[in-house]
Design an enzyme around this catalytic site. Sequence first.
Site, PDB file in Angstrom:
ATOM      1  N   ALA A   9       5.215  12.223   2.680  1.00 54.61           N
ATOM      2  CA  ALA A   9       6.312  13.063   2.472  1.00 54.61           C
ATOM      3  C   ALA A   9       7.222  12.598   1.278  1.00 54.61           C
ATOM      4  O   ALA A   9       8.395  12.947   1.175  1.00 54.61           O
ATOM      5  CB  ALA A   9       7.110  12.921   3.692  1.00 54.61           C
ATOM      6  N   ALA A  10       6.212  12.109   0.233  1.00 52.77           N
ATOM      7  CA  ALA A  10       7.190  11.947  -0.948  1.00 52.77           C
ATOM      8  C   ALA A  10       6.886  12.795  -2.251  1.00 52.77           C
ATOM      9  O   ALA A  10       7.485  12.764  -3.122  1.00 52.77           O
ATOM     10  CB  ALA A  10       6.562  10.399  -1.471  1.00 52.77           C
ATOM     11  N   LYS A  22      10.761  19.459  -0.160  1.00 49.56           N
ATOM     12  CA  LYS A  22       9.998  20.346   0.167  1.00 49.56           C
ATOM     13  C   LYS A  22       9.497  20.347   1.832  1.00 49.56           C
ATOM     14  O   LYS A  22       9.652  21.021   2.414  1.00 49.56           O
ATOM     15  CB  LYS A  22       8.439  20.172  -0.433  1.00 49.56           C
ATOM     16  CG  LYS A  22       7.233  21.264   0.238  1.00 49.56           C
ATOM     17  CD  LYS A  22       6.078  21.096  -0.866  1.00 49.56           C
ATOM     18  CE  LYS A  22       4.992  19.874  -0.388  1.00 49.56           C
ATOM     19  NZ  LYS A  22       3.790  20.058  -0.692  1.00 49.56           N
ATOM     20  N   ASP A 102       3.540  18.171   4.952  1.00 48.22           N
ATOM     21  CA  ASP A 102       3.719  19.580   4.660  1.00 48.22           C
ATOM     22  C   ASP A 102       2.651  20.335   5.503  1.00 48.22           C
ATOM     23  O   ASP A 102       2.399  21.439   5.030  1.00 48.22           O
ATOM     24  CB  ASP A 102       3.613  19.972   3.316  1.00 48.22           C
ATOM     25  CG  ASP A 102       2.178  19.592   2.446  1.00 48.22           C
ATOM     26  OD1 ASP A 102       1.386  18.948   3.318  1.00 48.22           O
ATOM     27  OD2 ASP A 102       2.243  19.886   1.281  1.00 48.22           O
ATOM     28  N   GLY A 139     -10.173  19.810  -1.278  1.00 48.72           N
ATOM     29  CA  GLY A 139     -11.393  18.968  -1.433  1.00 48.72           C
ATOM     30  C   GLY A 139     -12.590  19.462  -0.646  1.00 48.72           C
ATOM     31  O   GLY A 139     -12.196  19.971   0.600  1.00 48.72           O
ATOM     32  N   HIS A 362      35.899  43.556  28.624  1.00 47.39           N
ATOM     33  CA  HIS A 362      36.085  44.495  27.278  1.00 47.39           C
ATOM     34  C   HIS A 362      37.002  43.605  26.234  1.00 47.39           C
ATOM     35  O   HIS A 362      38.210  43.115  26.737  1.00 47.39           O
ATOM     36  CB  HIS A 362      36.644  45.632  27.523  1.00 47.39           C
ATOM     37  CG  HIS A 362      36.281  46.219  28.702  1.00 47.39           C
ATOM     38  ND1 HIS A 362      35.056  46.861  28.901  1.00 47.39           N
ATOM     39  CD2 HIS A 362      37.170  46.593  30.040  1.00 47.39           C
ATOM     40  CE1 HIS A 362      35.307  47.519  30.269  1.00 47.39           C
ATOM     41  NE2 HIS A 362      36.266  47.224  30.908  1.00 47.39           N
ATOM     42  N   ASN A 385      45.597  30.181  22.164  1.00 43.33           N
ATOM     43  CA  ASN A 385      45.308  28.564  22.392  1.00 43.33           C
ATOM     44  C   ASN A 385      45.834  27.758  21.209  1.00 43.33           C
ATOM     45  O   ASN A 385      45.669  26.543  21.303  1.00 43.33           O
ATOM     46  CB  ASN A 385      44.041  28.359  22.637  1.00 43.33           C
ATOM     47  CG  ASN A 385      43.051  28.907  21.421  1.00 43.33           C
ATOM     48  OD1 ASN A 385      43.227  30.037  20.953  1.00 43.33           O
ATOM     49  ND2 ASN A 385      42.092  28.499  21.585  1.00 43.33           N
TER      50      ASN A 385
END
EC number: 2.7.7.23
Length: 451
Positions: A9-10, A22, A102, A139, A362, A385
């Site tokens: 995840a780099a 990303k 990803d 690949g 209502h 309030n």
Amino acid sequence: MQRNAVILAAGKGTRMKSNKYKVLHKVAGKSMVEHVLTNVKNAGVNQIVTIVGHGAEDVKETLGNQSLYSYQEEQLGTAHAVKMANEHLKEVEGTTLVVCGDTPLITAHTLQKLIEHHESTHAQATVLSATAQIPFGYGRIVRDEQRRLQRIVEEKDASEAQKALTEISSGIFAFDNRVLFSKLEEVKNDNAQGEYYLPDVISLILAENGVAEVYHTDDFNEIMGVNDRVMLSNAEKALQQRINIEHMRNGVTIIDPTTTFIGPDVKIGMDTIIEPGVRINGETVIGEEAVIGQYSEINNSHIGSQVDIKQSVINDSIVGDKTKVGPFAQLRPGSNLGSDVKVGNFVEVKKADLKDGAKVSHLSYIGDAEIGERTNIGCGSITVNYDGVNKFKTVVGKDAFIGCNTNLVAPVTVGDGVLIAAGSTITDNVPNESLALARARQITKEGYLKK
């Protein structure tokens, strides 16, 4: 056997053209890396190491203590990234899964099957493959005449004959952990990209007559990587379709799946109907035989059975059985509606408990309040309030009748069976079984306009 995982995840994710890291872009309401980590855990992995680089602190904040972390300062390829996990895994026995952060569509089932195939064949490495109609960018799996894995060649290093192959590498692998970290030391960057490729570990294993296997998945979507906004949209569609199909097969009616967005952690009971344009996110739970009306949005809430919700927004709230909400109502965080409650059109409820049978039909605001059983709140009534500094609580007992256009100025308590006359502003407590009237006397001057 010890099972480990490395989540890659780099990467910068420059093609996303975003200030956001990303893997933190969301698919079906959760970041991509969260999807990956959840499915890795559900595949039976004991220890997870996430490789972080750009945006490291944001990833750590998202995943928390569900993972260990290693930092990759320079992005020099996938083998280099995995090597960063040395500090946590180098001396560990067992199987190590390597997954890209990803790939949000990968399932725990497929990862588990990959691991089982790897371990049952006593392989030192196993790659997850799929067949792509358009293999460009992936690949290629190169096999020998006996269909055994020969090598994995990256797109930019492939010959024309290799580019014609349609079986592709997913970038997801299972390795014997000690073999993996031993061979990572031998990987070189003599390729078109000048990077250290993880698939080269397999080539090194095969060169020494080691065992490298392929596990093929029939669902290409599972290995879909996300590199830009178009691919992010495609992943969203694919995952949403998967989620909706699962709910429908479990007995939920979804009128129009193409416009219905349901998060991966949502649970919905049988015979519930989801109308078009609905969004249900977070850890929402919906009971049986409910109707979620069109364009409603529900986040992190618990909805009971036989509930009817029409065109409303519900956040971090509880709605009891047989309760009706909407149209155009809003339940803000901390709202707790009992059974057979009615919250009607243009009503806002915030941090309030409405007991069984209470009705607010209502144009009302009920905030920081407790409303008793079977109490009726008239049209246009408000719990006042907030004094500009602090919030205060309103308590109304059971079987009370609050007339239209009433202001209940908190802190105030209205007892059981009380009748509040329409148009009143109540500032003092009202005891049980009382009538409260707090408004100016009407003055009528007949013939006044004729003067």
